[in-house]
Design a protein around this motif. Structure first.
Motif, short mmCIF file in Angstrom:
data_model
loop_
_atom_site.label_atom_id
_atom_site.label_comp_id
_atom_site.label_asym_id
_atom_site.label_seq_id
_atom_site.Cartn_x
_atom_site.Cartn_y
_atom_site.Cartn_z
N LEU A 205 0.93 -1.34 -0.05
CA LEU A 205 -0.12 0.11 0.01
C LEU A 205 0.81 1.29 0.00
N TYR A 206 2.17 0.93 0.00
CA TYR A 206 2.87 2.40 0.21
C TYR A 206 3.29 2.70 -1.08
N PRO A 207 3.51 4.27 -1.23
CA PRO A 207 3.71 5.02 -2.43
C PRO A 207 5.03 4.31 -3.08
N ALA A 208 5.06 3.93 -4.39
CA ALA A 208 6.35 3.21 -4.84
C ALA A 208 7.39 4.43 -5.05
N GLU A 209 7.10 5.61 -5.32
CA GLU A 209 8.15 6.67 -5.64
C GLU A 209 8.94 7.06 -4.40
N ILE A 210 8.66 6.50 -3.19
CA ILE A 210 9.49 6.93 -1.83
C ILE A 210 10.68 5.94 -1.95
N LYS A 211 11.82 6.70 -1.70
CA LYS A 211 12.93 6.22 -1.66
C LYS A 211 13.89 6.51 -0.50
N ARG A 212 13.37 7.54 0.45
CA ARG A 212 14.41 8.00 1.48
C ARG A 212 13.31 8.49 2.67
N TYR A 231 10.98 -0.72 5.38
CA TYR A 231 11.62 -0.06 4.58
C TYR A 231 12.96 -0.82 3.69
N VAL A 232 13.30 -1.46 4.69
CA VAL A 232 14.41 -2.57 4.20
C VAL A 232 13.79 -3.60 3.05
N TYR A 233 12.76 -3.86 3.19
CA TYR A 233 12.10 -4.55 2.19
C TYR A 233 11.88 -3.85 0.83
N LEU A 234 11.39 -2.60 1.13
CA LEU A 234 11.23 -1.70 -0.25
C LEU A 234 12.37 -1.07 -0.71
N GLY A 235 13.62 -1.15 -0.02
CA GLY A 235 14.46 -0.31 -0.60
C GLY A 235 14.72 1.05 -0.38
N ILE A 236 14.10 1.50 0.71
CA ILE A 236 14.13 2.86 1.32
C ILE A 236 15.24 3.00 2.23
N SER A 237 16.11 4.40 1.71
CA SER A 237 17.00 4.58 2.77
C SER A 237 16.60 5.03 4.09
N ILE A 238 17.25 4.58 5.24
CA ILE A 238 16.70 5.16 6.49
C ILE A 238 17.65 6.03 7.08
N HIS A 257 11.34 11.66 1.93
CA HIS A 257 10.23 11.50 0.84
C HIS A 257 9.21 11.14 2.07
N CYS A 258 9.44 10.56 3.22
CA CYS A 258 8.37 10.15 4.13
C CYS A 258 8.93 10.11 5.61
N PHE A 259 8.22 10.03 6.58
CA PHE A 259 8.55 9.59 7.63
C PHE A 259 6.99 9.12 8.76
N THR A 260 7.18 8.55 9.72
CA THR A 260 6.18 8.15 10.38
C THR A 260 6.08 9.30 11.78
N THR A 261 5.10 9.51 12.15
CA THR A 261 4.66 10.10 13.44
C THR A 261 3.36 9.72 14.44
N VAL A 262 3.15 10.60 15.26
CA VAL A 262 2.06 10.69 16.21
C VAL A 262 1.42 11.81 15.97
N VAL A 371 -5.36 0.50 7.75
CA VAL A 371 -4.37 1.79 7.26
C VAL A 371 -4.76 2.52 5.93
N ASN A 372 -5.02 3.62 5.93
CA ASN A 372 -5.22 4.50 4.74
C ASN A 372 -4.29 4.66 3.93
N PHE A 373 -4.54 4.51 2.49
CA PHE A 373 -3.34 4.36 1.49
C PHE A 373 -3.90 5.23 0.32
N PRO A 374 -2.56 5.54 -0.61
CA PRO A 374 -2.96 6.67 -1.66
C PRO A 374 -4.02 6.34 -2.77
N ALA A 375 -4.01 5.04 -3.08
CA ALA A 375 -4.73 4.58 -4.10
C ALA A 375 -6.14 4.97 -4.22
N SER A 376 -6.85 5.45 -5.11
CA SER A 376 -8.37 5.65 -5.16
C SER A 376 -9.12 4.95 -4.33
#
Length: 587
Positions: A205-212, A231-238, A257-262, A371-376
């Motif tokens: 469900l995560y946006p594919a363009e996220i890399k960092r 992130y490790v699975y999707l190849g996103i730098s942490i 490109h992304c972060f998690t928060t409360v 979880v909410n996700f970006p697709a229509s």
């Protein structure tokens, strides 16, 4: 390659996305970057070192540290020999530390620095004289974690693959102690399979363009930890933020490109933006307010109409682009969890072109359930989104949310009684949250079952719903709604003192100390008007009739909040007992 255990993510990452900056952390003013191969090699040395220390399958090894690459090295190093990792919040009380170390039977603990080392060392003899402590930072007289790596280098003749092959998806990965808002900590047993199921389904469900990504929520909590695995699975730098105080500066450098928060942090970001907007004058202020009001009317899935979209294009260029710049400039998505998010925040950030994706789950569910996700059709404001694929959620007769699936914990460690109480005979875990489905698709959380209370008149009150609404006021920083077995609901309120200071200046009201300003009658009258304004949307029996202002902020360190920033209601009520009595005695 098939991923069935969490450590399978490392060779998968190395094969699919060998990166120069798989992990990054600021050291001595520069970002130290760790390539995938370097991470893998270091993890293996940790495993060899632990084996040389005599750590075997199912032994407990703890980590008590803020986020940093060493956390990952040790986490993966522990799990791939079949040992169980016990994450501990750096802010835990001495009593909780002692309980967890004893209950889990921890053999080795990795700690961040001198402060945590001193804390553990002072109670070591009470827990176990044989407990071995390693530090990530150099501490005089303490064993440094590099000693484990050196031991590892001397023991590479061991067959590590044999240990990996001996680990099954149903084997224990981690033991996470959760005290929640009440009671003695309980050890939640999560398996490799629990986490892998959550990683694989969430990643779809995560946006594919996220890399960092920038990481600052504690990995001691399952929310951030699962996301790190994703992130490790999707190849996103942490990239790890240096601390909660440096997040803004780190964003400018990392440009995530992304972060998690409360929600609490998102509320603070929004309030700061609104406060800056209030300082503008003339045309700039008019444009800011126009853009903000436009954003608060945003609708999903192209329901805004062409005229709105045209106006939004202008607002994004003139105002909202600056919001993105404040978050580094390249932000695409923010995942929010841990507590209820005000729907207006999600709406306005989406309008700004920043996708705020609210999710829901518990430690016991690894954690994501919905979880909410970006697709229509993937997001609905005011809900926590659709239920994750492969997970079954049903609403009990009393409104409680029940969940069953591959993400649900094995049980509570050494607590068969608590496990039977939480998981029914049909395998459904009872979350303790009250909720409902919207449009038969989106899950909405309305309150905590244990936090709903009855007034003396027999009316049920859902305090979180009220609190979330009142926090929309720019003058309210924190609030707790009370009134169990009393004639009416009331509240304790911590003002947003920066905003209050500005309001006082405009009204010519002297502002000296926090303690003094909350006794000013004009200030009290202003808060009365704020409460009346937000009360309007609730039934007469639900409305807050009286309140008291307080001067001290509630926090994890002072004991009124859990590590995921939920209110510890019993603690707060005990602390402010006299104030609560004053409210109801004067009524």
């Amino acid at each position: 390659m098939a991923i069935t255990r969490v450590f399978d993510l490392l060779p998968y990452n190395l094969d699919k996305f060998p990166m120069a900056d798989m992990l990054a952390f600021k050291e001595n003013g520069t970002w130290a970057k760790y390539a995938t191969q370097n991470v893998t090699d270091t993890v293996n040395l940790v495993s060899y070192g632990l084996l040389a220390l005599g750590v075997i399958k199912e032994d407990k090894v703890a980590i008590m540290s803020p986020n940093r690459p060493e956390w990952n090295f040790c986490d993966f190093g522990i799990m791939q020999i079949g040992a169980t990792q016990v994450p501990m919040y750096p802010t835990l009380s001495d009593a909780d530390i002692e309980f967890i170390l004893k209950d889990a039977g921890v053999k080795v603990i990795f700690v961040a620095d001198k402060e945590i080392y001193s804390k553990i060392n002072s109670i070591k003899d009470k827990v176990s004289p044989d407990l071995v402590i390693y530090t990530y930072e150099k501490v005089p007289g303490a064993k440094h974690w590099s000693e484990v790596l050196e031991l590892g280098k001397a023991n590479t003749q061991l067959d590590l693959q044999q240990y990996r092959d001996n680990i099954q998806p149903d084997d224990l990965l981690t033991l996470i102690y959760t005290s929640g808002t009440t009671g003695t900590p309980k050890g939640v047993m999560l398996t490799h399979g629990n986490l892998v199921s959550n990683v694989l389904e969430s990643s779809k469900l995560y946006p594919a363009e996220i890399k960092r990504a920038l990481s600052f929520l504690p990995m001691s909590h399952i929310f951030e930890r699962m996301v790190i695995y994703m992130y490790v699975y999707l190849g996103i730098s942490i990239y790890y933020a240096q601390s909660m105080d440096t997040i803004v500066a780190d964003m400018q450098e990392v440009k995530p490109h992304c972060f998690t928060t409360v929600p609490r942090l998102l509320e603070k970001v929004y309030d700061r933006i609104v406060a800056k907007g209030a300082e503008l004058t003339g045309v700039k202020k008019t444009i800011f307010n126009w853009s903000l009001q436009l954003g608060l009317k945003y609708e999903l899935d192209e329901k805004n109409g062409w005229l709105y979209e045209l106006k939004l294009k202008i607002a994004r260029k003139l105002v909202f682009s600056k919001w993105k710049e404040a978050l580094g400039g390249d932000i695409i998505a923010i995942v929010s969890g841990g507590a209820a998010l005000q729907p207006r925040l999600a709406r306005v950030f989406w309008a700004a072109g920043i996708l705020v994706l609210e999710g829901y789950g518990l430690t016991e569910t690894s954690p994501v359930m919905a979880v909410n996700f970006p697709a229509s059709g993937g997001t609905k404001f005011g809900t926590v989104g659709p239920v994750l694929e492969g997970v079954s959620v049903k609403i009990a007769e009393d409104g409680e949310i029940l969940v069953k699936g591959p993400n649900v914990m094995k049980g509570y460690y050494k607590r068969e009684d608590a496990t039977k109480e939480a998981i029914d005979v049909d395998g459904y875990f009872h979350t303790g949250d009250i909720g409902e489905f919207v449009d038969n698709r989106y899950l909405r959380i309305t309150d905590r079952k244990k936090e709903i209370f009855k007034t003396a008149g027999g009316k049920y009150i859902a305090p979180q719903t009220l609190e979330n609404k009142f926090k929309e006021s720019p003058l309210i920083e924190q609030i707790i709604v009370i009134g169990e077995n009393e004639r009416f609901p009331a509240a304790l309120i911590l003002p947003a003192f920066d905003a209050l200071k500005d309001w006082c200046a405009k009204k010519g009201i002297p502002y000296t100390t926090r303690e003094e300003v909350i006794t000013n009658q004009q200030v009290i009258d202003k808060f009365k008007r704020e409460i009346d304004r937000y009360n309007a949307g609730f039934g007469h029996w639900e409305q807050v009739k009286k309140f008291e202002l307080i001067a001290d902020e509630w926090s994890i360190n002072t004991g009124e909040m859990t590590p995921k920033l939920s209110l510890k209601r019993k603690v707060i009520l005990k602390k402010y007992d006299k104030l609560v009595q004053k409210i109801y005695q004067s009524a």
